[in-house]
Design a protein around this motif. Structure first.
Motif, PDB file in Angstrom:
ATOM      1  N   GLU A 173      -0.557   7.963   9.326  1.00  0.00           N
ATOM      2  CA  GLU A 173      -1.529   6.877   9.226  1.00  0.00           C
ATOM      3  C   GLU A 173      -2.924   7.363   8.853  1.00  0.00           C
ATOM      4  O   GLU A 173      -3.873   6.581   8.823  1.00  0.00           O
ATOM      5  N   GLN A 175      -6.126   8.320   6.708  1.00  0.00           N
ATOM      6  CA  GLN A 175      -6.697   7.797   5.473  1.00  0.00           C
ATOM      7  C   GLN A 175      -6.801   8.929   4.463  1.00  0.00           C
ATOM      8  O   GLN A 175      -7.520   9.906   4.682  1.00  0.00           O
ATOM      9  N   SER A 246       5.711   1.480   2.521  1.00  0.00           N
ATOM     10  CA  SER A 246       4.549   0.755   3.045  1.00  0.00           C
ATOM     11  C   SER A 246       3.486   1.743   3.471  1.00  0.00           C
ATOM     12  O   SER A 246       3.783   2.856   3.923  1.00  0.00           O
ATOM     13  N   GLU A 247       2.228   1.335   3.303  1.00  0.00           N
ATOM     14  CA  GLU A 247       1.100   2.167   3.696  1.00  0.00           C
ATOM     15  C   GLU A 247      -0.087   1.269   3.991  1.00  0.00           C
ATOM     16  O   GLU A 247      -0.591   0.578   3.099  1.00  0.00           O
ATOM     17  N   ARG A 248      -0.499   1.266   5.278  1.00  0.00           N
ATOM     18  CA  ARG A 248      -1.642   0.479   5.728  1.00  0.00           C
ATOM     19  C   ARG A 248      -1.614  -0.952   5.196  1.00  0.00           C
ATOM     20  O   ARG A 248      -2.558  -1.457   4.614  1.00  0.00           O
ATOM     21  N   GLY A 249      -0.459  -1.607   5.389  1.00  0.00           N
ATOM     22  CA  GLY A 249      -0.328  -3.008   5.022  1.00  0.00           C
ATOM     23  C   GLY A 249       0.172  -3.265   3.617  1.00  0.00           C
ATOM     24  O   GLY A 249       0.680  -4.354   3.322  1.00  0.00           O
ATOM     25  N   ALA A 250       0.044  -2.290   2.718  1.00  0.00           N
ATOM     26  CA  ALA A 250       0.541  -2.451   1.357  1.00  0.00           C
ATOM     27  C   ALA A 250       2.019  -2.068   1.302  1.00  0.00           C
ATOM     28  O   ALA A 250       2.448  -1.110   1.955  1.00  0.00           O
ATOM     29  N   GLU A 251       2.802  -2.831   0.550  1.00  0.00           N
ATOM     30  CA  GLU A 251       4.230  -2.582   0.461  1.00  0.00           C
ATOM     31  C   GLU A 251       4.667  -2.461  -0.996  1.00  0.00           C
ATOM     32  O   GLU A 251       4.098  -3.085  -1.893  1.00  0.00           O
TER      33      GLU A 251
END
Length: 313
Positions: A173, A175, A246-251
């Motif tokens: 997680e 950044q 998926s990554e920080r809400g993006a899929e």
């Protein structure tokens, strides 16, 4: 900084990095009085500054670099003589090792972050045994941790301790900071003196226009050894049907049964490999690409054996 338990292949601890000293004898990374490392032979002409010491003068032989002719001895003896140099002992060796979110991944034997840590430790112990001054820079998405080169076991342990702590703090997680490598290279240019040997351990995907420019500038005053790290999944997608990411809400969803998609993905991986090769050739520096698919020491040993000149029959 959150320190998580060590997991084999996923995370490393300081004890594991210290244990790498027992594996130094398995691979000849640096020259010894009785054995010359092919790594040095690959870029001996680029050693500069205090990276080389004058050794002796001898009669000029066919193939010698005319720039090393000793004109005073030649004039005195009326026979061409050339200067010989040898690699300086105690040269500064600076290990730049990435520990970022993009390295916290692996489908092979270990995560790329673990591979980087293991290789850095092996090189560090080899350099210390070679009587060189050892230091480095551990860089990630948020922080840089620098250890100035010193001919001291404590200096190496300080670097390995920082490396282990940064490795254990990695998680999916984080950044990502795509400028971290470029910033680390700029720092190296600021602090390193000419003639230093810089070992670069970074993600294969870290090579951009900016970082290529920084590596080119760094190569003008130091000697480089490039070790880009990759995983099999960086180069080829399996035909596994629909894959979701998926990554920080993006899929993102990919149909890996699509042969055109898999070929385009493979082409991107091949282009990254080719770019590293072109850069190494342009700079005249060794390139040792490492993969999580094969054990690290085995890869280095195979590479060096392939580069070692064969003895005449």
């Amino acid at each position: 900084m959150q320190i998580l338990p060590s997991q084999p292949g996923v995370r490393v601890n300081l004890a594991e990095l210290i244990e790498m000293r027992h594996r130094v004898r398995e691979v000849q990374l640096f020259s010894t009085p009785s054995r010359r490392s092919p790594l040095i032979g690959l870029h001996h002409s680029k050693l500069r500054g205090r990276g080389v010491d004058f050794d002796q003068v001898r009669v000029y032989q066919a193939g010698d670099d005319v720039r090393t002719i000793d004109w005073r001895v030649t004039a005195r003896t009326q026979e061409p003589h050339t200067k010989l140099f040898h690699e300086e002992r105690e040269r500064p060796i600076y290990i730049m090792v990435e520990q970022s979110q993009r390295l916290f991944f692996g489908s092979g034997q270990v995560f790329k972050s673990v591979l980087a840590a293991q290789a850095a430790a092996l090189i560090g112990w080899a350099a210390l045994g070679h009587n060189d001054r050892i230091g480095g820079l551990v860089f990630g998405d948020v922080e840089q941790h620098e250890v100035k080169p010193r001919r001291s076991k404590q200096s190496l342990l300080q670097l390995l301790n920082r490396l282990a702590r940064t490795n254990q703090a990695l998680h999916s997680e984080l950044q990502a900071n795509r400028e971290a490598f470029s910033l680390a290279l700029r720092r190296a240019r600021e602090v390193l003196r000419p003639g230093s040997l810089v070992i670069v351990l970074c993600d294969e995907r870290a090579l951009t226009d900016s970082t290529e420019q920084q590596l080119t500038l760094l190569a003008q005053r130091t000697d480089l050894l490039l070790l880009p790290l990759s995983d099999p999944l960086d180069h080829a997608l399996p035909a596994a049907g629909l894959l979701s990411f998926s990554e920080r809400g993006a899929e993102l969803e990919l149909d890996t049964h699509n042969s055109e998609l898999r070929q385009a993905y493979r082409s991107l991986g091949e282009a990254r490999e080719a770019r590293w090769q072109r850069l190494a050739q342009k700079l005249g520096v060794p390139l040792l690409a490492l993969s999580t698919q094969v054990e690290m020491v085995e890869q280095l040993r195979d590479y060096l054996n392939a580069q070692r000149p064969r003895k005449p029959q």
